[in-house]
Motif scaffolding. Structure first.
Motif, PDB file in Angstrom:
ATOM      1  N   PHE A  79      50.536  11.898  14.036  1.00  0.00           N
ATOM      2  CA  PHE A  79      50.521  10.498  14.405  1.00  0.00           C
ATOM      3  C   PHE A  79      49.119   9.903  14.319  1.00  0.00           C
ATOM      4  N   GLN A  80      49.083   8.575  14.318  1.00  0.00           N
ATOM      5  CA  GLN A  80      47.815   7.845  14.305  1.00  0.00           C
ATOM      6  C   GLN A  80      46.977   8.165  15.529  1.00  0.00           C
ATOM      7  N   ASN A  81      47.617   8.220  16.691  1.00  0.00           N
ATOM      8  CA  ASN A  81      46.908   8.492  17.952  1.00  0.00           C
ATOM      9  C   ASN A  81      47.280   9.888  18.437  1.00  0.00           C
ATOM     10  N   PRO A  82      46.340  10.844  18.437  1.00  0.00           N
ATOM     11  CA  PRO A  82      46.678  12.205  18.856  1.00  0.00           C
ATOM     12  C   PRO A  82      47.193  12.292  20.287  1.00  0.00           C
ATOM     13  N   ASP A  83      46.812  11.339  21.121  1.00  0.00           N
ATOM     14  CA  ASP A  83      47.263  11.379  22.513  1.00  0.00           C
ATOM     15  C   ASP A  83      48.752  11.109  22.640  1.00  0.00           C
ATOM     16  N   HIS A  84      49.376  10.618  21.577  1.00  0.00           N
ATOM     17  CA  HIS A  84      50.814  10.359  21.598  1.00  0.00           C
ATOM     18  C   HIS A  84      51.620  11.622  21.345  1.00  0.00           C
ATOM     19  N   GLN A  85      50.951  12.729  20.946  1.00  0.00           N
ATOM     20  CA  GLN A  85      51.701  13.959  20.713  1.00  0.00           C
ATOM     21  C   GLN A  85      51.150  15.162  21.461  1.00  0.00           C
ATOM     22  N   ILE A  86      49.972  15.058  22.035  1.00  0.00           N
ATOM     23  CA  ILE A  86      49.426  16.167  22.818  1.00  0.00           C
ATOM     24  C   ILE A  86      50.046  16.161  24.213  1.00  0.00           C
ATOM     25  N   ILE A  87      50.546  17.305  24.655  1.00  0.00           N
ATOM     26  CA  ILE A  87      51.190  17.365  25.964  1.00  0.00           C
ATOM     27  C   ILE A  87      50.617  18.453  26.872  1.00  0.00           C
ATOM     28  N   PHE A  88      49.742  19.327  26.350  1.00  0.00           N
ATOM     29  CA  PHE A  88      49.212  20.419  27.159  1.00  0.00           C
ATOM     30  C   PHE A  88      47.708  20.254  27.387  1.00  0.00           C
ATOM     31  N   PRO A  89      47.182  20.827  28.466  1.00  0.00           N
ATOM     32  CA  PRO A  89      45.773  20.596  28.817  1.00  0.00           C
ATOM     33  C   PRO A  89      44.764  21.366  27.979  1.00  0.00           C
ATOM     34  N   THR A  90      45.145  22.523  27.419  1.00  0.00           N
ATOM     35  CA  THR A  90      44.174  23.299  26.644  1.00  0.00           C
ATOM     36  C   THR A  90      44.633  23.425  25.195  1.00  0.00           C
ATOM     37  N   VAL A  91      43.687  23.719  24.331  1.00  0.00           N
ATOM     38  CA  VAL A  91      43.959  23.809  22.898  1.00  0.00           C
ATOM     39  C   VAL A  91      44.965  24.909  22.593  1.00  0.00           C
ATOM     40  N   GLU A  92      44.772  26.101  23.159  1.00  0.00           N
ATOM     41  CA  GLU A  92      45.658  27.208  22.827  1.00  0.00           C
ATOM     42  C   GLU A  92      47.087  26.954  23.324  1.00  0.00           C
ATOM     43  N   GLU A  93      47.232  26.282  24.441  1.00  0.00           N
ATOM     44  CA  GLU A  93      48.569  25.955  24.944  1.00  0.00           C
ATOM     45  C   GLU A  93      49.261  24.970  24.009  1.00  0.00           C
ATOM     46  N   GLU A  94      48.508  23.997  23.521  1.00  0.00           N
ATOM     47  CA  GLU A  94      49.079  22.979  22.643  1.00  0.00           C
ATOM     48  C   GLU A  94      49.571  23.604  21.340  1.00  0.00           C
ATOM     49  N   ILE A  95      48.769  24.477  20.748  1.00  0.00           N
ATOM     50  CA  ILE A  95      49.152  25.090  19.479  1.00  0.00           C
ATOM     51  C   ILE A  95      50.312  26.066  19.676  1.00  0.00           C
ATOM     52  N   SER A  96      50.311  26.808  20.767  1.00  0.00           N
ATOM     53  CA  SER A  96      51.349  27.818  21.010  1.00  0.00           C
ATOM     54  C   SER A  96      52.713  27.201  21.289  1.00  0.00           C
ATOM     55  N   PHE A  97      52.718  25.992  21.841  1.00  0.00           N
ATOM     56  CA  PHE A  97      53.977  25.389  22.261  1.00  0.00           C
ATOM     57  C   PHE A  97      54.978  25.271  21.114  1.00  0.00           C
ATOM     58  N   GLY A  98      54.523  24.736  19.973  1.00  0.00           N
ATOM     59  CA  GLY A  98      55.427  24.572  18.837  1.00  0.00           C
ATOM     60  C   GLY A  98      55.978  25.905  18.352  1.00  0.00           C
ATOM     61  N   LEU A  99      55.168  26.947  18.409  1.00  0.00           N
ATOM     62  CA  LEU A  99      55.601  28.272  17.958  1.00  0.00           C
ATOM     63  C   LEU A  99      56.682  28.836  18.866  1.00  0.00           C
ATOM     64  N   THR A 100      56.529  28.630  20.171  1.00  0.00           N
ATOM     65  CA  THR A 100      57.567  29.104  21.099  1.00  0.00           C
ATOM     66  C   THR A 100      58.847  28.291  20.926  1.00  0.00           C
ATOM     67  N   GLN A 101      58.699  27.000  20.555  1.00  0.00           N
ATOM     68  CA  GLN A 101      59.875  26.178  20.295  1.00  0.00           C
ATOM     69  C   GLN A 101      60.661  26.704  19.100  1.00  0.00           C
ATOM     70  N   LEU A 102      59.974  27.363  18.181  1.00  0.00           N
ATOM     71  CA  LEU A 102      60.632  27.970  17.025  1.00  0.00           C
ATOM     72  C   LEU A 102      61.263  29.314  17.357  1.00  0.00           C
ATOM     73  N   GLY A 103      61.033  29.779  18.580  1.00  0.00           N
ATOM     74  CA  GLY A 103      61.635  31.037  19.006  1.00  0.00           C
ATOM     75  C   GLY A 103      60.707  32.230  19.004  1.00  0.00           C
TER      76      GLY A 103
END
Length: 237
Positions: A79-103
């Motif tokens: 997205f244009q504004n990264p704050d519209h898609q970031i939901i976790f407080p730390t970088v590693e949590e944010e990146i890991s979230f999508g991977l766990t969503q994939l199973g």
């Protein structure tokens, strides 16, 4: 890769897209148009974030509005504004979230997150608080989160808006080296130099579709004509 069949979108009774049909397999596709022309609506349709009011949108053979898990595997959107898609407080949590969503199990997701950070020479960002990063750095975190999921198609919705020139150049270099198919949505055609195909959206319809040089030239000419008019009602949106 992209197959839109008579797609229309009418949120809250106001038409945003009108009967869009499109088949595309090029590696680099640009979408240009003025603000309010329907570009972001098209991006959200392609990503499966909203379902078309009528018609069908398929990416890599998947109806992205009906199969959300498959859509996550095949399509990422920046997205244009990264704050519209970031939901976790730390970088590693944010990146890991999508991977766990994939199973992926947490251990595997953590390993792949570490590998993604290392690929961008950002291993030291793992525990960093995202709110302390600059907008450009947050945008890079969002991109890494998408790339970790290995989608076939990445949609870029005005990714350089609000970024300074050095950050724009850096992010542009990163994007130019990606293997995934890209759909880059922008009101500024300068970012589409060297693209395989450009689609001009105007008032929710395809105004022109073809070679990048031809379409961007026509778009710029029309925007210059509008800018030279004295009637500012033509400049709304």
């Amino acid at each position: 890769m992209i197959d839109l069949n008579a797609v229309s979108l009418t949120p809250n009774g106001a038409a945003a897209l009108h009967d869009i049909s499109l088949r595309a397999n090029e590696r680099r596709i640009g979408v240009v148009g003025r603000n309010g022309s329907g570009k972001t609506s098209l991006a959200r349709i392609l990503a499966g974030l909203v379902a078309p009011t009528s018609g069908q949108a398929c990416i890599a053979g998947i109806d992205v509005a009906k199969d959300r898990k498959a859509a996550l595997r095949n399509v990422g959107i920046l997205f244009q504004n990264p704050d519209h898609q970031i939901i976790f407080p730390t970088v590693e949590e944010e990146i890991s979230f999508g991977l766990t969503q994939l199973g992926q199990p947490k251990v595997e997701a953590a390993h792949n997150t570490e590998a993604m950070l290392a690929q961008f020479n950002r291993a030291h960002w793992a525990k960093a608080a995202i709110h302390q990063l600059s907008q450009g750095q947050r945008q890079l975190v969002c991109l890494m989160s998408i790339l970790a999921m290995q989608p076939k198609l990445i949609i870029l919705d005005e990714p350089f808006a609000g970024l300074d020139i050095p950050t724009t150049l850096h992010l542009g270099r990163v994007l130019s080296q990606l293997d995934a198919h890209l759909v880059h949505i922008t009101h500024d055609p300068q970012y589409l130099s060297g693209y395989d195909r450009v689609i001009w959206i105007d008032e929710g319809r395809i105004a022109q579709d073809g070679a990048a040089k031809t379409v961007t030239k026509a778009f710029v000419t029309r925007m210059q004509q509008l800018g030279e008019q004295d009637d500012f009602t033509h400049l709304s949106g």
